[in-house]
Write an enzyme that holds these catalytic residues in place. Sequence first.
Site, mmCIF file in Angstrom:
data_model
loop_
_atom_site.group_PDB
_atom_site.id
_atom_site.type_symbol
_atom_site.label_atom_id
_atom_site.label_comp_id
_atom_site.label_asym_id
_atom_site.label_seq_id
_atom_site.Cartn_x
_atom_site.Cartn_y
_atom_site.Cartn_z
ATOM 1 N N HIS A 65 1.742 3.917 2.870
ATOM 2 C CA HIS A 65 0.759 2.915 3.297
ATOM 3 C C HIS A 65 0.730 2.802 4.828
ATOM 4 C CE1 HIS A 65 -0.133 -1.350 4.378
ATOM 5 N NE2 HIS A 65 -1.219 -1.078 3.670
ATOM 6 N N GLU A 68 -1.142 5.667 6.184
ATOM 7 C CA GLU A 68 -2.586 5.458 5.976
ATOM 8 C C GLU A 68 -3.178 4.646 7.130
ATOM 9 O OE1 GLU A 68 -4.973 2.081 4.579
ATOM 10 O OE2 GLU A 68 -3.728 2.552 2.824
ATOM 11 N N HIS A 69 -2.498 3.549 7.505
ATOM 12 C CA HIS A 69 -2.992 2.740 8.628
ATOM 13 C C HIS A 69 -3.046 3.554 9.918
ATOM 14 C CE1 HIS A 69 -2.765 -1.772 7.545
ATOM 15 N NE2 HIS A 69 -2.912 -1.090 6.437
ATOM 16 N N GLU A 140 0.401 -8.287 6.672
ATOM 17 C CA GLU A 140 -0.143 -7.912 5.361
ATOM 18 C C GLU A 140 0.888 -8.202 4.275
ATOM 19 O OE1 GLU A 140 -1.699 -3.942 5.299
ATOM 20 O OE2 GLU A 140 -2.464 -4.126 3.252
#
Lengths: 429, 420
Positions: A65, A68-69, A140
């Site tokens: 993740h 991905e960012h 997040e």
Amino acid sequence: MEKRYYPHWNETVWFEKLPNGLPIYVVPRPGFTKKLCYFVTDYGAIHTAYTLNGESLRAPDGVAHFLEHKMFDLPNRDVTAEFAALGARTNAFTSYDLTAYYFSCTENFDKNLRLLLEFVSTPYFTPESVEKEQGIIGQEIGMSTDNPDSQSFELLVKAMYRNHPIQTPILGSRDSIAQITDKTLYDCHKAFYRPDNMLLCVVGDVDPAEVAKAATQILPAPDGAVITRQESWEEEMTPVTPTVTAHMEVAMPMFQLGFKCQAPEKGAEAIRKEAIGDLAAEALFGESSALYQRLYEEGIIDGSFGGGFETVDGMAMLLASGDSEDPEAVKDAILAQAAVLLQEGIPQQDFLRMKRSALGRRVRDLDSFDSLCFRICAYHFSGYDYFRFPEIYKTITAQDLLDFIREVVRPERACLCVIYPKDSEVTDK
Amino acid sequence: MIHTTEIFPGITLYHFPDSRFKQSCLSLQMVRLITKEEAAMNALLPAVLLRGCESAPDIRSITLKLDDLYGASIGAQVRRIGDYQLTGMYGSFIGDRYAMESEGLLTPVVEFMRSLLLEPLTENGGFRKDFVDGEKKNLIAAIQSQMNNKRAYASAQLLKDLCANDPFGLPRLGYEEDVAAIDPVTLYSHYRKILKESRIDLFYVGEQDPQVVADAIKTIFAGVDRDYVNLPAQTPFQGGKEGKRVETMEVAQGKLCMGFTTPINMKHPRYHAMRVFNTLFGGGMTCKLFQNIREKQSLCYDIGSGYYATKGLMTVSAGIDCDKDELVQELILGQLQDCCDGNITEEEMTSAKEALISSLQGVHDSPSAIEGYYLTGLLSGSPETPDDYIAGIRAVTKEDVMEAAKAVQLRCVYFLKGVQ
């Protein structure tokens, strides 16, 4: 490119595997202005243990993740702004077993496609940008901590699995992401963002040959690197603990009930098992079942109740979830109904109606660009062509459903997670 | 492109012919002025109707019937458009060519909707008590579980303050205590009344001929006793509370919401400029708020603005650390001031316009988007086609955006603060 026609759906699909190893699907949509493009890697949150050219590596939790960012960074460029200037919307998501980058647009398709291919295949990370991202993802994680849906799923899988990495949240933790460095990201990108580990899928009125041309020109040729990764984990079929509870700011107790299943292999058998699991869930507690009606009329479940077969690389479960004042009663009722079905069987007429309905819903689903793109990718990585789904359906019998229920819907396989309201009296059992 | 057929006085079919989809959709809604007195009843009604009718007396019979119609769906739908509350049903069903046998699906779907609407199960002069009680409980749970989504909860609290004197402050699903007070007889007589008096809009997207659909719809209402009462037009914004309200809750992340008003509504000459301003300021990942407050300063995870065009309202919401509300509020107002001062780049203008244009070009890409777009336009009194709308967006200049930004005024602030 190879043209495939599927009469069941009245669909045409263009397919090609490029010399660099990348598979491409193009589903034409004449008459539609929207074009949707997914560029997906067969790499998600669970793939933290791997080898790169013989070297064993273990990346911190949450790295897929995080990566991905960070992929959206290019030197002195703002990728999101470039898409926006071309009229495209872009985003990405990371699941347990894949990472997807996508854009949708109505104009400038070729430019947008080239930008997508370029930024996902160009790693660019600095210690400063990694540190900044740790702050953003920390936020997040905070947001996810307040979300009862994600919290209850994370608690459930933690209570169900001993070894499978699904027990770790997709986002990782503040501690685990603190260990991520620019080198971690370069290694993971090198290992998993390779054309032969990825998939390009386009739905829309585009020229398939131009898609293949762009992917051939932009993506790198194979570099001969050898990658392996852990894909199966020893798991007993019983959960770690049969119940887990927590208290959060929710109005009514919400629950997730899982039954452990054997992990399916890849290919047609996996898809068949998934379809059997979904139909068995429908027969047992779906909206058309006697059980659903009874529990709904008794007020034990409401419209939020539902479930089906869930699978991630190396694991599978039958899941039921919803809001209820009495989640234990829901669990007991499902177990009791399984016994009734096994004794009485599933009438052929009911079974055929369920299949007809499921196929009709699949046909309607083909109108959704997003759902279609996602399913094509997920099925591809499971080793099956999505559009051949009706062929699998034909082979499924009512007996398959009963066999599945007999094997899976058992008290010793069940795990119940309940999130109670903060001020409620209920304590852990 | 839309064929409009008045079936009976106040009952209109909007027909959008389209053969590109594998499914068709048919929606039916009674359009009411939203009031505290009837909002909860209107929200409850479709759920009660979908509990059972003479031809399918319980939820299982309804599901089996829909399964027979190739997995068709008919769902309750309650919407709010400006002063109006819409209560009704939305049905989807596959195109005839995908059905295994060659029977048509429009006729049986319409017949089933007729039965659900006109042959509800009643007792003692009201709806079945068990249906009403069960759906009241579900509706109350739905209202309460808004609390599960902290962002939606905080936005609803802000709107309540911002629109204290305007019907727009009334929640779409009504208030919990009003739902609790509903009894089966009152609800049934309310239903008879609104079936008789309301404007009823039907919307069809699919490949059937308009006349065929209109004839099918006629069969629904042929036996209904009607006395249509004209629906009043949308009203301008009435104003509300000012100042800041802070609420504490056990949450990890705070939610800051700011409410603004503007004279620019859907019928205002600067409407398109206001849309561009809102997108440039707080829409998507390229907007000023996201780029400056999240990307450059890492002060929040989510941030964005929303524009309610029928009333001329704009809201900003941000998920932030609980001790940063004053700082983030100042930064948000700073970004607004930048827009007023014309600190707007060419890229920002292009991105905002392209994002709006792209979403408008996508309106025709799904039956539900077509239904939602045109129905909202018709009921807000601004039935602009996507193409006209796009032309309006393209004509907006940076000066127009500055003027739109200057017209926006902060009225009130709501902060949901965590206590650890």
